[in-house]
Design a protein around this motif. Sequence first.
Motif, PDB file in Angstrom:
ATOM      1  N   TYR A  27      -4.654  29.947  16.993  1.00  0.00           N
ATOM      2  CA  TYR A  27      -4.572  29.057  15.833  1.00  0.00           C
ATOM      3  C   TYR A  27      -5.411  27.800  16.054  1.00  0.00           C
ATOM      4  O   TYR A  27      -5.415  27.236  17.145  1.00  0.00           O
ATOM      5  CB  TYR A  27      -3.120  28.634  15.594  1.00  0.00           C
ATOM      6  N   LYS A  30      -9.168  24.446  11.398  1.00  0.00           N
ATOM      7  CA  LYS A  30     -10.253  24.758  10.466  1.00  0.00           C
ATOM      8  C   LYS A  30     -10.906  26.085  10.830  1.00  0.00           C
ATOM      9  O   LYS A  30     -10.974  26.458  12.001  1.00  0.00           O
ATOM     10  CB  LYS A  30     -11.316  23.658  10.491  1.00  0.00           C
ATOM     11  N   GLU A  31     -11.445  26.735   9.816  1.00  0.00           N
ATOM     12  CA  GLU A  31     -12.098  28.030  10.011  1.00  0.00           C
ATOM     13  C   GLU A  31     -13.232  27.943  11.025  1.00  0.00           C
ATOM     14  O   GLU A  31     -13.377  28.830  11.874  1.00  0.00           O
ATOM     15  CB  GLU A  31     -12.607  28.576   8.668  1.00  0.00           C
ATOM     16  N   GLU A  32     -14.019  26.880  10.953  1.00  0.00           N
ATOM     17  CA  GLU A  32     -15.127  26.773  11.908  1.00  0.00           C
ATOM     18  C   GLU A  32     -14.638  26.596  13.345  1.00  0.00           C
ATOM     19  O   GLU A  32     -15.301  27.031  14.290  1.00  0.00           O
ATOM     20  CB  GLU A  32     -16.103  25.649  11.527  1.00  0.00           C
ATOM     21  N   VAL A  34     -11.739  28.005  14.576  1.00  0.00           N
ATOM     22  CA  VAL A  34     -11.270  29.305  15.076  1.00  0.00           C
ATOM     23  C   VAL A  34     -12.449  30.238  15.325  1.00  0.00           C
ATOM     24  O   VAL A  34     -12.419  31.035  16.278  1.00  0.00           O
ATOM     25  CB  VAL A  34     -10.195  29.967  14.172  1.00  0.00           C
ATOM     26  N   GLN A  35     -13.492  30.130  14.522  1.00  0.00           N
ATOM     27  CA  GLN A  35     -14.671  30.964  14.765  1.00  0.00           C
ATOM     28  C   GLN A  35     -15.384  30.552  16.051  1.00  0.00           C
ATOM     29  O   GLN A  35     -15.854  31.411  16.810  1.00  0.00           O
ATOM     30  CB  GLN A  35     -15.621  30.934  13.567  1.00  0.00           C
ATOM     31  N   LYS A  38     -13.305  31.926  18.855  1.00  0.00           N
ATOM     32  CA  LYS A  38     -13.531  33.370  18.968  1.00  0.00           C
ATOM     33  C   LYS A  38     -14.859  33.648  19.677  1.00  0.00           C
ATOM     34  O   LYS A  38     -14.932  34.510  20.558  1.00  0.00           O
ATOM     35  CB  LYS A  38     -13.509  34.006  17.577  1.00  0.00           C
ATOM     36  N   THR A  71      -6.608  32.489  13.281  1.00  0.00           N
ATOM     37  CA  THR A  71      -6.061  32.074  11.997  1.00  0.00           C
ATOM     38  C   THR A  71      -6.007  30.555  11.897  1.00  0.00           C
ATOM     39  O   THR A  71      -5.913  29.861  12.911  1.00  0.00           O
ATOM     40  CB  THR A  71      -4.650  32.661  11.777  1.00  0.00           C
ATOM     41  N   THR A  72      -6.050  30.074  10.668  1.00  0.00           N
ATOM     42  CA  THR A  72      -5.826  28.655  10.387  1.00  0.00           C
ATOM     43  C   THR A  72      -4.450  28.431   9.768  1.00  0.00           C
ATOM     44  O   THR A  72      -4.130  27.317   9.375  1.00  0.00           O
ATOM     45  CB  THR A  72      -6.909  28.114   9.426  1.00  0.00           C
ATOM     46  N   ASP A  73      -3.642  29.484   9.723  1.00  0.00           N
ATOM     47  CA  ASP A  73      -2.300  29.399   9.153  1.00  0.00           C
ATOM     48  C   ASP A  73      -1.282  29.431  10.286  1.00  0.00           C
ATOM     49  O   ASP A  73      -1.123  30.449  10.958  1.00  0.00           O
ATOM     50  CB  ASP A  73      -2.059  30.566   8.191  1.00  0.00           C
TER      51      ASP A  73
END
Length: 86
Positions: A27, A30-32, A34-35, A38, A71-73
């Motif tokens: 977790y 922000k999406e950027e 987590v990317q 990853k 995830t961001t959730d």
Amino acid sequence: VCVYGGGLIGSAWATNFLMKGVEVNLYDLKEELVQAAKDGVKQRLDFFAEPSIGVLTPEQVTDCMNRLHVTTDVKTAVEGVGFIQE
């Protein structure tokens, strides 16, 4: 396992858990983020699969990445886990 935060240390924890065969929900806010986490995990796993290192095979890297869920959730990240690493 939920890894709460995908920075340098969080992504290293995620890598360690994945190499041990554990499903990881990573977790971050922000999406950027987590990317980027990853990508960092993949980079570490690829390092361990280099022929001169030989800790992992390329197939094991793929297996590890298949166990990584970003995830961001926060609710999704902690749902069903038995351990949270911050």
